[in-house]
Design a protein around this motif. Structure first.
Motif, PDB file in Angstrom:
ATOM      1  N   SER A 253      -3.503  -4.430  -7.865  1.00  0.00           N
ATOM      2  CA  SER A 253      -3.381  -3.063  -8.384  1.00  0.00           C
ATOM      3  C   SER A 253      -1.911  -2.640  -8.457  1.00  0.00           C
ATOM      4  O   SER A 253      -1.514  -1.923  -9.378  1.00  0.00           O
ATOM      5  N   ILE A 254      -1.114  -3.087  -7.483  1.00  0.00           N
ATOM      6  CA  ILE A 254       0.328  -2.805  -7.530  1.00  0.00           C
ATOM      7  C   ILE A 254       0.950  -3.468  -8.749  1.00  0.00           C
ATOM      8  O   ILE A 254       1.728  -2.855  -9.485  1.00  0.00           O
ATOM      9  N   SER A 255       0.600  -4.731  -8.964  1.00  0.00           N
ATOM     10  CA  SER A 255       1.135  -5.473 -10.104  1.00  0.00           C
ATOM     11  C   SER A 255       0.764  -4.803 -11.427  1.00  0.00           C
ATOM     12  O   SER A 255       1.595  -4.667 -12.334  1.00  0.00           O
TER      13      SER A 255
ATOM     14  N   LYS B 114       8.386   7.192 -10.131  1.00  0.00           N
ATOM     15  CA  LYS B 114       7.832   7.181  -8.786  1.00  0.00           C
ATOM     16  C   LYS B 114       6.311   7.091  -8.882  1.00  0.00           C
ATOM     17  O   LYS B 114       5.690   7.749  -9.719  1.00  0.00           O
ATOM     18  N   SER B 115       5.706   6.277  -8.012  1.00  0.00           N
ATOM     19  CA  SER B 115       4.258   6.061  -8.059  1.00  0.00           C
ATOM     20  C   SER B 115       3.636   6.241  -6.668  1.00  0.00           C
ATOM     21  O   SER B 115       3.913   5.465  -5.755  1.00  0.00           O
ATOM     22  N   THR B 116       2.792   7.250  -6.527  1.00  0.00           N
ATOM     23  CA  THR B 116       2.080   7.451  -5.264  1.00  0.00           C
ATOM     24  C   THR B 116       1.046   6.346  -5.052  1.00  0.00           C
ATOM     25  O   THR B 116       0.726   5.997  -3.913  1.00  0.00           O
ATOM     26  N   HIS B 117       0.538   5.794  -6.167  1.00  0.00           N
ATOM     27  CA  HIS B 117      -0.436   4.702  -6.086  1.00  0.00           C
ATOM     28  C   HIS B 117       0.204   3.482  -5.430  1.00  0.00           C
ATOM     29  O   HIS B 117      -0.380   2.882  -4.511  1.00  0.00           O
ATOM     30  N   VAL B 118       1.392   3.110  -5.888  1.00  0.00           N
ATOM     31  CA  VAL B 118       2.093   1.959  -5.316  1.00  0.00           C
ATOM     32  C   VAL B 118       2.461   2.240  -3.860  1.00  0.00           C
ATOM     33  O   VAL B 118       2.311   1.376  -2.989  1.00  0.00           O
ATOM     34  N   MET B 119       2.926   3.458  -3.596  1.00  0.00           N
ATOM     35  CA  MET B 119       3.319   3.838  -2.243  1.00  0.00           C
ATOM     36  C   MET B 119       2.150   3.685  -1.272  1.00  0.00           C
ATOM     37  O   MET B 119       2.286   3.124  -0.173  1.00  0.00           O
ATOM     38  N   LYS B 120       0.986   4.170  -1.680  1.00  0.00           N
ATOM     39  CA  LYS B 120      -0.201   4.105  -0.824  1.00  0.00           C
ATOM     40  C   LYS B 120      -0.629   2.663  -0.591  1.00  0.00           C
ATOM     41  O   LYS B 120      -0.956   2.269   0.540  1.00  0.00           O
ATOM     42  N   ALA B 121      -0.625   1.859  -1.660  1.00  0.00           N
ATOM     43  CA  ALA B 121      -1.058   0.469  -1.550  1.00  0.00           C
ATOM     44  C   ALA B 121      -0.116  -0.336  -0.662  1.00  0.00           C
ATOM     45  O   ALA B 121      -0.562  -1.135   0.173  1.00  0.00           O
ATOM     46  N   VAL B 122       1.182  -0.131  -0.827  1.00  0.00           N
ATOM     47  CA  VAL B 122       2.171  -0.837  -0.003  1.00  0.00           C
ATOM     48  C   VAL B 122       1.986  -0.464   1.463  1.00  0.00           C
ATOM     49  O   VAL B 122       2.020  -1.321   2.354  1.00  0.00           O
TER      50      VAL B 122
ATOM     51  N   ALA C 169      14.920   1.522  -6.461  1.00  0.00           N
ATOM     52  CA  ALA C 169      14.590   1.697  -7.884  1.00  0.00           C
ATOM     53  C   ALA C 169      13.899   3.029  -8.140  1.00  0.00           C
ATOM     54  O   ALA C 169      13.653   3.390  -9.291  1.00  0.00           O
ATOM     55  N   GLY C 170      13.563   3.762  -7.066  1.00  0.00           N
ATOM     56  CA  GLY C 170      12.934   5.070  -7.232  1.00  0.00           C
ATOM     57  C   GLY C 170      11.440   5.031  -7.468  1.00  0.00           C
ATOM     58  O   GLY C 170      10.845   6.037  -7.875  1.00  0.00           O
ATOM     59  N   VAL C 171      10.799   3.877  -7.205  1.00  0.00           N
ATOM     60  CA  VAL C 171       9.359   3.744  -7.437  1.00  0.00           C
ATOM     61  C   VAL C 171       8.565   4.356  -6.285  1.00  0.00           C
ATOM     62  O   VAL C 171       7.496   4.932  -6.486  1.00  0.00           O
ATOM     63  N   ILE C 172       9.084   4.208  -5.065  1.00  0.00           N
ATOM     64  CA  ILE C 172       8.416   4.788  -3.901  1.00  0.00           C
ATOM     65  C   ILE C 172       9.432   5.541  -3.052  1.00  0.00           C
ATOM     66  O   ILE C 172      10.641   5.331  -3.163  1.00  0.00           O
ATOM     67  N   ASP C 173       8.929   6.428  -2.206  1.00  0.00           N
ATOM     68  CA  ASP C 173       9.783   7.144  -1.263  1.00  0.00           C
ATOM     69  C   ASP C 173      10.058   6.262  -0.060  1.00  0.00           C
ATOM     70  O   ASP C 173       9.371   5.263   0.174  1.00  0.00           O
ATOM     71  N   GLU C 174      11.029   6.675   0.725  1.00  0.00           N
ATOM     72  CA  GLU C 174      11.327   5.947   1.951  1.00  0.00           C
ATOM     73  C   GLU C 174      10.159   6.103   2.920  1.00  0.00           C
ATOM     74  O   GLU C 174       9.613   7.197   3.087  1.00  0.00           O
ATOM     75  N   MET C 175       9.777   5.004   3.535  1.00  0.00           N
ATOM     76  CA  MET C 175       8.669   5.039   4.488  1.00  0.00           C
ATOM     77  C   MET C 175       9.113   5.754   5.757  1.00  0.00           C
ATOM     78  O   MET C 175      10.137   5.423   6.342  1.00  0.00           O
ATOM     79  N   THR C 176       8.336   6.741   6.168  1.00  0.00           N
ATOM     80  CA  THR C 176       8.669   7.515   7.356  1.00  0.00           C
ATOM     81  C   THR C 176       8.135   6.816   8.604  1.00  0.00           C
ATOM     82  O   THR C 176       7.342   5.875   8.525  1.00  0.00           O
ATOM     83  N   GLU C 177       8.565   7.298   9.771  1.00  0.00           N
ATOM     84  CA  GLU C 177       8.095   6.719  11.026  1.00  0.00           C
ATOM     85  C   GLU C 177       6.587   6.908  11.175  1.00  0.00           C
ATOM     86  O   GLU C 177       5.891   6.066  11.732  1.00  0.00           O
ATOM     87  N   ASP C 178       6.076   8.032  10.666  1.00  0.00           N
ATOM     88  CA  ASP C 178       4.633   8.293  10.747  1.00  0.00           C
ATOM     89  C   ASP C 178       3.840   7.230   9.992  1.00  0.00           C
ATOM     90  O   ASP C 178       2.787   6.782  10.434  1.00  0.00           O
TER      91      ASP C 178
END
Length: 221
Positions: free
Chosen positions: A88-90, A108-116, A139-148
């Motif tokens: 799905s990411i691909s 930016k993709s929330t879908h990719v962020m969630k899957a990763v 590349a701006g596709v996802i946000d930085e992963m937080t500690e949470d």
């Protein structure tokens, strides 16, 4: 030493970046395929051992191995889910690439962020996904992963003890009804018969359950 030519080096184009990510994803899918095949091979061996032990009336060992079969099947299910998430990411990255001429940049993709984030819970994928996620952040596709997000990676760990109903179901399936919930009467009869088996005969057919369990555990890790 500073290289003046670095000033003129251009960043990789978005299509090259996406193609690299997709290539990395395919490589990880192959890794998962190999793990799933290895687990299945060992699982079939365990099932054969359960059949042998059931005929001897060794109910305790059968249940121990049945738990391993339940765990290995769950692991293969998780692998299938992980492969689907990678795919799905691909597909999302390819979709973005097709829209690049209109959008101008990768979006930016929330879908990719969630899957990763979900795939980070798969031990063998963590290292490669951490590297890929860093590139995606740049590349701006996802946000930085937080500690949470990182802390939630282990939130879905399975309970160690498998449900008795699942174990019974496996026993009934593998032994064709000889053991399990529908074979309790047969189990009692076999256990009684087994008590009369000579010790020498038992030793001849001893099976290293610990070794079998360790092989399955190693494949699942």
């Amino acid at each position: 030493m500073f290289n003046v030519f670095n000033l003129f080096q251009s960043k990789p184009s978005p299509d090259k970046i996406v193609n690299k990510w997709c290539s990395d994803i395919r490589a990880q899918q192959r890794v998962l395929d190999r793990q799933a095949r290895g687990i299945l091979v060992e699982e079939k061996k365990v099932e054969q051992t359960i059949k042998q032990l059931a005929k001897k009336g060794d109910i305790k060992s059968c249940k121990t191995l049945a738990k391993e079969v339940v765990r290995s099947r769950k692991q293969r299910d998780r692998i299938a889910t992980s492969k689907a998430q990678l795919n799905s990411i691909s597909m999302e990255l390819r979709r973005q690439l097709s829209m690049l001429k209109v959008a101008g940049t990768l979006q930016k993709s929330t879908h990719v962020m969630k899957a990763v984030n979900q795939l980070m819970s798969v031990p063998m994928l963590q290292r490669s996904l951490m590297e890929m996620s860093k590139e995606m952040m740049k590349a701006g596709v996802i946000d930085e992963m937080t500690e949470d997000m990182l802390d939630s990676i282990d939130a879905d760990e399975d309970v160690e003890e498998e449900a008795e109903a699942e174990v019974d179901k496996v026993l009934a399936e593998v032994t064709e009804g000889l053991l399990g919930s529908i074979g309790s009467a047969n189990a009692a009869r076999l256990s009684e018969n087994n008590a009369r088996v000579p010790e020498a005969e038992e030793n001849e057919s001893d099976i290293d359950l610990e070794e079998m369990n360790s092989r399955l555990s190693a494949l699942r890790s």
